[in-house]
Structures are given as structure tokens and as C-alpha cells.
Scaffold this motif. Structure first.
Motif, PDB file in Angstrom:
ATOM      1  N   SER A  90     -10.678   1.826 -13.189  1.00 12.95           N
ATOM      2  CA  SER A  90     -11.751   0.843 -13.336  1.00 12.95           C
ATOM      3  C   SER A  90     -11.104  -0.512 -13.593  1.00 12.95           C
ATOM      4  N   PHE A  92     -11.261  -4.881 -14.194  1.00 13.94           N
ATOM      5  CA  PHE A  92     -11.905  -6.122 -14.591  1.00 13.94           C
ATOM      6  C   PHE A  92     -11.123  -7.274 -13.972  1.00 13.94           C
ATOM      7  N   TRP A 111     -16.618  -7.343 -14.580  1.00  7.81           N
ATOM      8  CA  TRP A 111     -16.186  -6.020 -14.130  1.00  7.81           C
ATOM      9  C   TRP A 111     -16.161  -6.028 -12.612  1.00  7.81           C
TER      10      TRP A 111
END
Length: 290
Positions: A90, A92, A111
């Protein structure tokens, strides 16, 4: 009870052999799984291994103005089967863009999206002339990594990695073939963009201490307007140092920095391509087994 001379000699030999065992284990070779910054090695870990990884990538400098883009990715890696590794991530993104021709001024933190990385090792260099691994990564982004604009983007990255220890347990070389197609729809105007990058990368790392390796990476990249390598846009050569630190038995750190040593965009005579690529790139990767 007094020990006979032969018994004493046997006991002394056993103690010496036990003392040498850690050295034999250490001499298994260099693990290339996380050795490089902008490249990959062919090692994928052992069955059952689990790792958490933080990867920070910075891109700096365009063709004028001020440009800074930093991606922070958090990843979980595990090895469910022999020679097969899975990674879920994930990301950012932070952008600061001001006065760059062709890009809107931006200052935002958001994000960006998620990714899935699969790797399979076909050849193990311990039993073959070289190591060979195929890697496929898919990512979905809601923020464009270059312009910071809101998008709906799907991209893939395919890599074929080769590596070989030139000097056993001392010097290792790696070579990557790269292909990255991407489909992007900009939310504001609905424009659909298809583009791709292809290239090669070469890395060389030398072990200066058991817990420290130092080397260099070189990458030659070409960018295209279409996903089928049509519509040439530009090219760039990046070179720079990479350092790997084994912080402890369970943690590691890789630091890499690259500058654009040469480049050229389509239709330009400039010695750098600061339109399709950045002038400098840096990456810091921290990982820990658990």
C-alpha cells in the motif's frame, strides 16, 4: 578418571569442528533478494518466511521549476511455496510541484493505491550457472505518480532477473529486463492515456564486511506513448551507488541513489530527458523478518 591421549585428541577435534560450523553456514553465499535498490535479485526467500518492508522512493528535478515526488510504500512479503514469493503493498504519495513546464502546481499528500507482486525463481544459481527469476507486479493508483493529479490508473511491471556470484561470497552481479505498461484515465477531463517503459539494468555489489555490501547500479530506460512500445517519447540512463546493511539477524537496510547521466526526449537535442524522467532518484528500503 584420567582421559587417554586418544580420547583427548578426539574431544579437541570435536570442539574445533563445532567452532568452524558457523563459518561454514556463513559461507553459503550472498542473498540477493533485497540487495539492490532499483533492481531485483533472483533469491525469493525460504518457505514460511514473512517480512515487513518500508520502501521510500524520491524523484527530484524536472525541466525547470521545482519538482519533488516521494512515494512511501508499506509491504508484507511471504513465501508460501518453494521458489515462490508473494508481496502485498500500500502506497502513500507526497508531491511538491511548482513552475514546472507542462505540469500544474501541486502540493499534496494522499493515499496513492495498492499493489500485488508475484515472483517465481526458475533457476537457483547454487545449482545452475546463474539464477533466473520472473517477477510480475500489478498496481492500482488513484493519484498519478508524476503529475499528482487524480486518476484511475492500472499498471503492471514485468521483470526477468538474472544474477551470478562472480567471486563466491564476495562479489555478485545482476541483470534485469524491464517492461512496464500502464493505462491511466484522468478524473478531471476523462482523458485516457496509454504508455509504457522498457529497459535494462545492471548491478554489481561487493561484500566488504559480513554485514555490509557496496556497489553500483545502472539503468537504461525508454518511454513510449503506447503500451506496445510504439510512439517513442524519450530515453534516459541512470547510474549511482547502492549500499546494503544487515542491521541484525532479522533486519536490513538498502540505500540507493541514481542520477540521470544521459538522456534525450523525442525531437530534442538536449543531453538529458527531464520531460519523461527525473534528474535524480533515491530509494531507502528497510525490512524486518517476523
Amino acid at each position: 578418571m584420567r582421559m587417554r591421549p586418544r580420547a583427548k585428541a578426539f574431544r579437541a577435534s570435536a570442539v574445533c569442528l563445532a567452532a568452524l560450523l558457523p563459518v561454514s553456514v556463513h559461507a553459503e553465499g550472498i542473498d540477493t533478494e533485497h540487495l539492490f535498490g532499483f533492481m531485483i535479485g533472483t533469491d525469493v526467500g525460504n518457505v514460511g518466511e514473512r517480512e515487513f518492508q518500508s520502501e521510500t522512493t524520491g524523484s527530484f528535478g524536472k525541466n525547470g521549476g521545482r519538482y519533488r515526488a516521494i512515494g512511501q510504500e508499506f509491504e508484507l512479503e511471504f513465501v508460501p511455496a518453494r521458489n515462490f514469493r508473494v508481496e502485498i503493498g500500500s502506497t502513500f504519495a507526497s508531491h511538491r510541484i511548482s513552475g514546472v513546464p507542462g505540469l500544474a502546481d501541486q502540493r499534496r499528500l494522499s493515499w496513492q493505491g495498492g499493489s500485488l507482486d508475484l515472483r517465481y525463481r526458475f533457476l537457483n544459481r547454487e545449482s545452475a550457472p546463474f539464477g533466473l527469476t520472473f517477477a510480475a507486479e500489478a498496481h492500482v493508483h488513484r493519484v498519478d505518480e508524476t503529475t499528482a493529479e487524480a486518476v484511475r490508473s492500472f499498471g503492471t511491471e514485468f521483470r526477468l532477473a538474472f544474477d551470478r556470484e562472480l567471486v563466491p561470497n564476495r562479489v555478485v552481479a545482476a541483470f534485469n529486463l524491464i517492461y512496464e505498461p500502464e493505462w491511466t484515465r484522468f478524473v478531471g477531463n476523462g482523458v485516457m492515456v496509454r504508455e509504457s517503459r522498457a529497459g535494462v539494468a545492471l548491478g554489481l555489489m561487493a561484500q566488504l564486511r559480513p554485514d555490509f555490501l557496496l556497489g553500483r547500479e545502472a539503468r537504461y530506460l525508454r518511454k513510449y506513448d503506447g503500451i506496445g512500445l510504439e510512439g517513442f517519447s524519450g530515453q534516459a540512463l541512470f547510474v549511482g551507488p547502492t549500499a546494503y546493511f544487515q542491521l541484525s539477524k532479522y533486519s536490513r537496510l538498502t540505500a540507493s541513489w541514481s542520477i540521470q547521466a544521459w538522456g534525450r526526449s523525442a525531437g530534442s537535442t538536449a543531453s538529458l530527458d527531464a520531460v519523461n524522467f527525473e534528474r535524480q532518484q533515491a530509494r531507502l528500503v528497510f525490512g524486518v523478518n517476523f
